[in-house]
Design a protein around this motif. Structure first.
Motif, PDB file in Angstrom:
ATOM      1  N   PHE A 109      42.345  24.406  45.111  1.00 13.30           N
ATOM      2  CA  PHE A 109      43.306  24.294  44.023  1.00 13.30           C
ATOM      3  C   PHE A 109      43.268  22.873  43.454  1.00 13.30           C
ATOM      4  O   PHE A 109      43.736  21.952  44.080  1.00 13.30           O
ATOM      5  CB  PHE A 109      44.704  24.624  44.535  1.00 13.30           C
ATOM      6  N   ASN A 110      42.705  22.745  42.281  1.00 16.60           N
ATOM      7  CA  ASN A 110      42.538  21.399  41.733  1.00 16.60           C
ATOM      8  C   ASN A 110      43.060  21.250  40.320  1.00 16.60           C
ATOM      9  O   ASN A 110      42.500  20.508  39.540  1.00 16.60           O
ATOM     10  CB  ASN A 110      41.067  20.974  41.819  1.00 16.60           C
ATOM     11  N   GLY A 111      44.089  21.960  39.946  1.00 16.71           N
ATOM     12  CA  GLY A 111      44.786  21.584  38.745  1.00 16.71           C
ATOM     13  C   GLY A 111      44.853  22.515  37.562  1.00 16.71           C
ATOM     14  O   GLY A 111      45.681  22.299  36.714  1.00 16.71           O
ATOM     15  N   THR A 112      44.006  23.545  37.404  1.00 18.13           N
ATOM     16  CA  THR A 112      44.179  24.417  36.258  1.00 18.13           C
ATOM     17  C   THR A 112      45.467  25.203  36.450  1.00 18.13           C
ATOM     18  O   THR A 112      45.940  25.364  37.573  1.00 18.13           O
ATOM     19  CB  THR A 112      42.993  25.400  36.099  1.00 18.13           C
ATOM     20  N   PRO A 113      46.047  25.727  35.374  1.00 17.56           N
ATOM     21  CA  PRO A 113      47.291  26.476  35.546  1.00 17.56           C
ATOM     22  C   PRO A 113      47.160  27.627  36.551  1.00 17.56           C
ATOM     23  O   PRO A 113      48.059  27.845  37.362  1.00 17.56           O
ATOM     24  CB  PRO A 113      47.593  26.988  34.141  1.00 17.56           C
ATOM     25  N   ALA A 114      46.054  28.347  36.502  1.00 21.13           N
ATOM     26  CA  ALA A 114      45.869  29.448  37.443  1.00 21.13           C
ATOM     27  C   ALA A 114      45.768  28.912  38.872  1.00 21.13           C
ATOM     28  O   ALA A 114      46.321  29.495  39.808  1.00 21.13           O
ATOM     29  CB  ALA A 114      44.621  30.251  37.096  1.00 21.13           C
ATOM     30  N   GLN A 115      45.082  27.796  39.053  1.00 21.67           N
ATOM     31  CA  GLN A 115      44.940  27.212  40.377  1.00 21.67           C
ATOM     32  C   GLN A 115      46.277  26.691  40.889  1.00 21.67           C
ATOM     33  O   GLN A 115      46.578  26.812  42.077  1.00 21.67           O
ATOM     34  CB  GLN A 115      43.900  26.096  40.366  1.00 21.67           C
TER      35      GLN A 115
END
Length: 73
Positions: free
Chosen positions: A46-52
């Motif tokens: 998990f590195n920052g996109t909204p889905a992540q």
């Protein structure tokens, strides 16, 4: 200057008693253990996109939900 007296609620007293008896854990040590389990299970996925971020929040909620009273011992 005087300050009002604060009377703990029955819930506050119950939770503080559970912490004192070791039935619940709180604080930095418990938070670190949860974070370590999360990292071991999900890695750096998990590195920052909204889905992540959404997935990370769901994973965090899952990690918290997986705690049992045995974990607090």
């Amino acid at each position: 200057m005087s300050y009002p007296t604060i009377t703990p609620s029955p819930d506050t007293e119950r939770v503080l008693g559970q912490i004192q008896r070791g039935e619940l854990r709180c604080g930095p040590g418990a938070a670190r253990e949860i974070a370590e389990r999360h990292e071991a299970t999900y890695g750096g996925a998990f590195n920052g996109t909204p889905a992540q971020v959404l997935l990370a929040n769901l994973a965090w909620a899952d990690a918290l939900a997986s705690l049992t009273f045995q974990d607090a011992a």
